[in-house]
Design a protein around this motif. Structure first.
Motif, mmCIF file in Angstrom:
data_model
loop_
_atom_site.group_PDB
_atom_site.id
_atom_site.type_symbol
_atom_site.label_atom_id
_atom_site.label_comp_id
_atom_site.label_asym_id
_atom_site.label_seq_id
_atom_site.Cartn_x
_atom_site.Cartn_y
_atom_site.Cartn_z
ATOM 1 N N ALA A 282 36.191 34.348 30.362
ATOM 2 C CA ALA A 282 37.053 33.209 30.102
ATOM 3 C C ALA A 282 36.753 32.986 28.650
ATOM 4 N N LYS A 283 35.710 33.291 27.963
ATOM 5 C CA LYS A 283 35.405 33.204 26.519
ATOM 6 C C LYS A 283 36.164 34.272 25.759
ATOM 7 N N GLN A 284 36.353 35.341 26.437
ATOM 8 C CA GLN A 284 36.888 36.778 25.623
ATOM 9 C C GLN A 284 38.350 36.448 25.655
ATOM 10 N N VAL A 285 38.963 35.768 26.657
ATOM 11 C CA VAL A 285 40.396 35.533 26.811
ATOM 12 C C VAL A 285 40.724 34.209 26.219
ATOM 13 N N ASP A 286 39.969 33.420 25.676
ATOM 14 C CA ASP A 286 40.088 32.305 25.097
ATOM 15 C C ASP A 286 40.859 31.175 26.170
ATOM 16 N N ILE A 287 40.121 31.022 27.362
ATOM 17 C CA ILE A 287 40.407 30.085 28.482
ATOM 18 C C ILE A 287 39.014 29.359 28.770
ATOM 19 N N SER A 288 39.263 28.248 29.388
ATOM 20 C CA SER A 288 38.075 27.455 29.874
ATOM 21 C C SER A 288 37.868 28.265 31.457
ATOM 22 N N PRO A 289 36.389 28.331 31.607
ATOM 23 C CA PRO A 289 36.057 28.665 33.099
ATOM 24 C C PRO A 289 36.892 28.319 34.273
ATOM 25 N N SER A 290 37.065 26.827 34.221
ATOM 26 C CA SER A 290 37.781 26.314 34.963
ATOM 27 C C SER A 290 39.090 26.998 35.272
ATOM 28 N N THR A 291 40.056 27.379 34.161
ATOM 29 C CA THR A 291 41.056 27.893 34.258
ATOM 30 C C THR A 291 41.205 29.382 34.698
ATOM 31 N N LEU A 292 40.162 29.995 34.378
ATOM 32 C CA LEU A 292 39.868 31.315 35.062
ATOM 33 C C LEU A 292 39.818 31.291 36.694
ATOM 34 N N TYR A 293 39.322 30.319 37.113
ATOM 35 C CA TYR A 293 39.181 30.016 38.645
ATOM 36 C C TYR A 293 40.771 29.741 39.234
ATOM 37 N N VAL A 294 41.560 29.209 38.150
ATOM 38 C CA VAL A 294 42.814 29.095 38.734
ATOM 39 C C VAL A 294 43.453 30.573 39.266
ATOM 40 N N TYR A 295 43.086 31.435 38.414
ATOM 41 C CA TYR A 295 43.668 32.823 38.600
ATOM 42 C C TYR A 295 42.884 33.459 39.550
ATOM 43 N N PHE A 296 41.648 33.412 39.733
ATOM 44 C CA PHE A 296 40.854 34.079 40.614
ATOM 45 C C PHE A 296 39.768 33.076 41.228
ATOM 46 N N LYS A 297 39.585 32.908 42.578
ATOM 47 C CA LYS A 297 38.661 32.189 43.080
ATOM 48 C C LYS A 297 37.479 32.349 42.980
ATOM 49 N N SER A 298 36.891 33.736 42.567
ATOM 50 C CA SER A 298 35.673 34.160 42.553
ATOM 51 C C SER A 298 35.595 35.613 41.744
ATOM 52 N N LYS A 299 34.356 35.837 41.461
ATOM 53 C CA LYS A 299 34.167 37.247 40.734
ATOM 54 C C LYS A 299 34.534 38.378 41.794
ATOM 55 N N ASP A 300 34.214 38.047 43.303
ATOM 56 C CA ASP A 300 34.636 38.920 44.125
ATOM 57 C C ASP A 300 36.245 39.232 44.403
ATOM 58 N N ASP A 301 36.771 37.913 44.202
ATOM 59 C CA ASP A 301 38.168 38.106 44.384
ATOM 60 C C ASP A 301 38.935 38.681 43.044
ATOM 61 N N LEU A 302 38.486 38.400 41.753
ATOM 62 C CA LEU A 302 38.853 39.107 40.637
ATOM 63 C C LEU A 302 38.494 40.617 40.878
ATOM 64 N N ILE A 303 37.321 41.133 41.354
ATOM 65 C CA ILE A 303 37.340 42.476 41.332
ATOM 66 C C ILE A 303 38.235 43.047 42.265
ATOM 67 N N THR A 304 38.188 42.479 43.621
ATOM 68 C CA THR A 304 38.960 43.194 44.471
ATOM 69 C C THR A 304 40.625 43.129 44.511
ATOM 70 N N THR A 305 40.842 41.982 43.756
ATOM 71 C CA THR A 305 42.410 41.981 43.486
ATOM 72 C C THR A 305 42.762 42.958 42.589
ATOM 73 N N ILE A 306 41.978 43.130 41.623
ATOM 74 C CA ILE A 306 42.105 44.010 40.360
ATOM 75 C C ILE A 306 42.102 45.616 41.212
ATOM 76 N N ALA A 307 41.259 45.842 42.112
ATOM 77 C CA ALA A 307 40.852 47.192 42.647
ATOM 78 C C ALA A 307 42.161 47.503 43.570
ATOM 79 N N THR A 308 42.637 46.340 44.435
ATOM 80 C CA THR A 308 43.768 46.592 45.235
ATOM 81 C C THR A 308 45.023 46.674 44.683
#
Length: 190
Positions: A34-60
């Motif tokens: 979130a810090k690297q892309v200049d958004i708040s952590p809560s905004t990051l969770y709008v896009y991806f529910k969790s770290k697992d969701d982030l990784i599996t969505t990207i891999a998929t």
């Protein structure tokens, strides 16, 4: 509720892939992304529910895209060996031009995240290659061995070819690419 922005989503994905490429999954922290892309952590969770969701969505998404692109590259009217070589060259070029993404997929495959990806997606690329191997067997052009053995052999050749090109041991030119293809072809041909 916050609306999703495609550019922010892409930035999150790119940052995640870059971190995993450089440091692996252990270094992946949602707050850091979130810090690297200049958004708040809560905004990051709008896009991806969790770290697992982030990784599996990207891999998929990566697995789907790689398979779709490789299917588009396949010229079905070519003789089998030329068709096979076209796919070989595609994967070599893809590996060289998309190092971070390929590394991400390799790391996912070696982790528990792989089991979180829908089964039909996990083996999408493999099923494409398996179909190509089956075609070669039916034509009597390649060894009638288990596809798992043939696949791992070819994947090893491709991965090592990319590594040799990355390390400048081989050049990305017709001569060296043909040499590596010929070695791989001779290993599987009937």
């Amino acid at each position: 509720m916050k609306q999703k922005d495609d550019l922010k989503r892409e930035a999150i994905i790119n940052e995640t892939i870059a971190i995993v490429y450089a440091k692996g999954f252990a270094a992946l922290k949602m707050a850091h992304i979130a810090k690297q892309v200049d958004i708040s952590p809560s905004t990051l969770y709008v896009y991806f529910k969790s770290k697992d969701d982030l990784i599996t969505t990207i891999a998929t998404d990566l697995l789907k895209n790689i398979t779709d692109i490789s299917r588009d590259q396949l010229k079905t009217d070519l003789p089998y060996k030329l068709k096979f070589k076209a796919i070989w060259i595609f994967y070599i070029n893809f590996g060289i031009n998309n190092r971070k993404e390929v590394s991400f997929i390799h790391q996912v495959k070696q982790s528990p995240y792989f089991e979180m990806i829908p089964k039909d997606i996990r083996y999408l690329k493999s099923s494409f290659i398996l179909d190509l191997l089956d075609e070669g067997k039916q034509e009597g052009l390649i060894k009638n061995l288990d596809n798992a053995i043939l696949s791992v052999l070819l994947e090893s050749f491709m991965n090592e070819t990319v590594k040799l090109i990355d390390s400048k041991t081989l050049q990305l030119n017709e001569k060296d690419t043909n040499t590596m293809f010929t070695l791989a072809w001779d290993a599987i041909r009937n």
